[in-house]
Scaffold this motif. Structure first.
Motif, mmCIF file in Angstrom:
data_model
loop_
_atom_site.group_PDB
_atom_site.id
_atom_site.type_symbol
_atom_site.label_atom_id
_atom_site.label_comp_id
_atom_site.label_asym_id
_atom_site.label_seq_id
_atom_site.Cartn_x
_atom_site.Cartn_y
_atom_site.Cartn_z
ATOM 1 N N SER A 234 44.017 46.060 30.345
ATOM 2 C CA SER A 234 43.883 44.687 29.832
ATOM 3 C C SER A 234 43.673 43.699 30.968
ATOM 4 N N HIS A 235 44.392 43.904 32.081
ATOM 5 C CA HIS A 235 44.193 43.033 33.248
ATOM 6 C C HIS A 235 42.738 43.099 33.714
ATOM 7 N N ILE A 236 42.211 44.318 33.832
ATOM 8 C CA ILE A 236 40.842 44.486 34.327
ATOM 9 C C ILE A 236 39.838 43.933 33.328
ATOM 10 N N ALA A 237 40.093 44.137 32.048
ATOM 11 C CA ALA A 237 39.171 43.656 31.017
ATOM 12 C C ALA A 237 38.993 42.138 31.083
ATOM 13 N N ARG A 238 40.055 41.427 31.436
ATOM 14 C CA ARG A 238 39.989 39.953 31.468
ATOM 15 C C ARG A 238 39.384 39.410 32.759
ATOM 16 N N ALA A 239 39.186 40.275 33.747
ATOM 17 C CA ALA A 239 38.731 39.810 35.062
ATOM 18 C C ALA A 239 37.231 39.542 35.074
ATOM 19 N N GLU A 240 36.853 38.434 35.673
ATOM 20 C CA GLU A 240 35.427 38.176 35.919
ATOM 21 C C GLU A 240 34.980 38.916 37.175
ATOM 22 N N VAL A 241 35.867 39.039 38.122
ATOM 23 C CA VAL A 241 35.601 39.829 39.331
ATOM 24 C C VAL A 241 36.918 40.398 39.841
ATOM 25 N N VAL A 242 36.860 41.616 40.344
ATOM 26 C CA VAL A 242 38.017 42.251 40.983
ATOM 27 C C VAL A 242 37.852 42.110 42.495
ATOM 28 N N ILE A 243 38.857 41.556 43.153
ATOM 29 C CA ILE A 243 38.821 41.371 44.599
ATOM 30 C C ILE A 243 39.757 42.383 45.249
ATOM 31 N N LEU A 244 39.204 43.183 46.146
ATOM 32 C CA LEU A 244 39.984 44.185 46.881
ATOM 33 C C LEU A 244 39.867 43.826 48.363
ATOM 34 N N PRO A 245 40.794 43.015 48.867
ATOM 35 C CA PRO A 245 40.643 42.426 50.202
ATOM 36 C C PRO A 245 41.142 43.305 51.346
ATOM 37 N N TYR A 246 41.088 44.627 51.152
ATOM 38 C CA TYR A 246 41.647 45.546 52.133
ATOM 39 C C TYR A 246 41.081 45.276 53.530
ATOM 40 N N ARG A 247 41.972 45.268 54.512
ATOM 41 C CA ARG A 247 41.520 45.107 55.900
ATOM 42 C C ARG A 247 40.825 46.374 56.390
ATOM 43 N N GLU A 248 41.252 47.508 55.878
ATOM 44 C CA GLU A 248 40.617 48.783 56.187
ATOM 45 C C GLU A 248 40.341 49.491 54.868
ATOM 46 N N VAL A 249 39.138 49.992 54.706
ATOM 47 C CA VAL A 249 38.805 50.684 53.461
ATOM 48 C C VAL A 249 37.892 51.860 53.786
ATOM 49 N N HIS A 250 38.287 53.023 53.270
ATOM 50 C CA HIS A 250 37.452 54.213 53.436
ATOM 51 C C HIS A 250 37.069 54.770 52.065
ATOM 52 N N ASN A 251 38.040 54.982 51.219
ATOM 53 C CA ASN A 251 37.797 55.322 49.819
ATOM 54 C C ASN A 251 38.701 54.447 48.973
ATOM 55 N N SER A 252 38.256 54.058 47.803
ATOM 56 C CA SER A 252 39.065 53.193 46.954
ATOM 57 C C SER A 252 38.953 53.615 45.502
ATOM 58 N N GLY A 253 40.059 54.208 45.001
ATOM 59 C CA GLY A 253 40.117 54.508 43.580
ATOM 60 C C GLY A 253 40.111 53.246 42.746
ATOM 61 N N ALA A 254 40.693 52.150 43.276
ATOM 62 C CA ALA A 254 40.710 50.878 42.548
ATOM 63 C C ALA A 254 39.295 50.360 42.330
ATOM 64 N N ALA A 255 38.445 50.479 43.346
ATOM 65 C CA ALA A 255 37.054 50.040 43.203
ATOM 66 C C ALA A 255 36.351 50.854 42.124
ATOM 67 N N LEU A 256 36.578 52.184 42.123
ATOM 68 C CA LEU A 256 35.952 53.029 41.107
ATOM 69 C C LEU A 256 36.470 52.705 39.715
ATOM 70 N N LEU A 257 37.763 52.356 39.620
ATOM 71 C CA LEU A 257 38.314 51.993 38.325
ATOM 72 C C LEU A 257 37.681 50.702 37.819
ATOM 73 N N ALA A 258 37.575 49.685 38.673
ATOM 74 C CA ALA A 258 36.950 48.430 38.265
ATOM 75 C C ALA A 258 35.507 48.653 37.834
ATOM 76 N N LEU A 259 34.759 49.431 38.613
ATOM 77 C CA LEU A 259 33.360 49.698 38.273
ATOM 78 C C LEU A 259 33.259 50.547 37.006
ATOM 79 N N SER A 260 34.194 51.475 36.816
ATOM 80 C CA SER A 260 34.208 52.279 35.587
ATOM 81 C C SER A 260 34.362 51.398 34.353
ATOM 82 N N MET A 261 35.063 50.279 34.532
ATOM 83 C CA MET A 261 35.286 49.349 33.427
ATOM 84 C C MET A 261 34.314 48.179 33.482
ATOM 85 N N ASN A 262 33.243 48.375 34.260
ATOM 86 C CA ASN A 262 32.116 47.436 34.286
ATOM 87 C C ASN A 262 32.498 46.041 34.746
#
Length: 344
Positions: A234-262
């Motif tokens: 429900s949180h993701i459904a209401r979001a206009e954009v998901v911000i993942l401000p990681y200082r270091e990022v190599h793989n992100s399940g959160a990014a895939l989840l947001a994209l999976s939910m369009n």
């Protein structure tokens, strides 16, 4: 060619429970996509590390095997893992490791570093989730991207989006840059923007800091706990954009989840996020350089509104049966390579 007899694979994580929520269904989605005629799955347990039988040990997040808040238990687990590795070597078993992170998110003890280095040296095949993953030991690798989450969460419709609602979610650790996001958001001038931070913090100190900062801006709302799947969706459904401000990022399940939910994502530019952007398109993966600022946030919201995109992000290369097949190929390579190596 697939083996005539199923390979018995021990996953390094505990067996999933129907009654216990999972913070990441990745392993479960992967295992459940593997045909029983090719793979027989077991799960690691310390009570059986000397006698449970398997052909291949599949390691995820190896530090999880030995981490414990009590130093004596941590030490005992490190010693036991050394014994387990010796058993694997003597019994000619194979090891496959999925490299989720280049390094653990939090540094471990000296004994942990030594035993995990030994595990790396004994690994037969490394599964990498993207082509940017380094391979300092030169171990054979198989590319198996992170799968989507559409088999776990229902895709929300676009009419559920709340205009101006920004979201960051997941386990909140220091490296994830939530402090940068709070500072940047508080400087935005558009009063129609809102920010939701959803997820459990790694410490009371972190949660106290977030609460203090959020109290300074009424547009910020917090949900600092383990979020059940339906509420996270429900949180993701209401979001206009998901911000993942990681200082270091190599793989992100959160990014895939947001994209999976369009839902489009804003992330820091890195070798791996550039690959993500190349795959999904700049309309879905927006990248920034340097420090996250209010200008970056405001430009991102404007760009998302001005740039047309398809109703659904293309996840055709991240379907679980396809990824399960590639993973099984890694098992077969490791099993055969290890067996041949020990014939001589």
């Amino acid at each position: 060619m697939p083996e005539s007899v199923p390979i018995t694979v021990m996953q390094s994580l505990a067996a999933p429970s129907q009654n216990k929520p999972t913070s990441n269904p990745y392993t479960r989605l992967l295992v459940e996509s593997m045909p029983a005629e090719r793979v027989h799955t077991k799960y690691f347990r310390w009570s059986g590390f000397l006698f449970d039988q398997f052909d291949v040990l599949h390691v995820h997040w190896p530090e999880v095997l030995v981490r414990h808040p009590r130093k004596i238990v941590h030490f005992a687990k490190c010693v036991a893992l050394r014994i387990f590795l010796a058993r694997i070597r003597l019994q000619k078993k194979a090891i496959v490791r999925t490299v989720h992170n280049v390094e653990p998110h939090e540094p471990g003890s000296r004994i942990e570093s030594r035993v995990l280095a030994a595990l790396d040296r004994q690994t037969d095949v490394r599964i990498v989730l993207n082509e940017a993953t380094p391979n300092p030991l030169g171990t054979p690798t198989v590319l198996v991207p992170h799968g989507h989450y559409r088999d776990w969460y229902d895709e929300p419709s676009s009419d559920r989006i709340v205009s101006g609602n920004l979201l960051t979610f997941g386990f909140i650790r220091a490296y994830k840059g939530v402090d940068d996001l709070l500072s940047a958001f508080r400087e935005t001038m558009d009063q129609s923007l809102t920010l939701t931070i959803a997820g459990r913090a790694d410490s009371h100190q972190t949660s106290n800091f977030i609460e203090e900062q959020a109290a300074l801006d009424s547009r910020i709302s917090l949900d600092l706990r383990f979020i059940p799947d339906n509420e996270l969706a429900s949180h993701i459904a209401r979001a206009e954009v998901v911000i993942l401000p990681y200082r270091e990022v190599h793989n992100s399940g959160a990014a895939l989840l947001a994209l999976s939910m369009n839902r489009p994502v804003l992330m820091r530019r890195s070798d791996s996020t550039l690959l993500l952007q190349a795959e999904f398109g700049a309309e879905w993966v927006i990248l920034f350089d340097g420090i996250l600022t209010h200008e970056v946030i405001e430009r991102t919201v404007s760009a998302i509104r001005a740039t047309p995109r398809s109703p659904r992000a293309d996840m055709s290369s991240r379907e679980w049966p396809l990824l399960a097949d590639k993973t099984i190929q890694a098992y077969e390579i490791a099993h055969k390579r290890h067996s041949k190596r020990n014939i001589h």
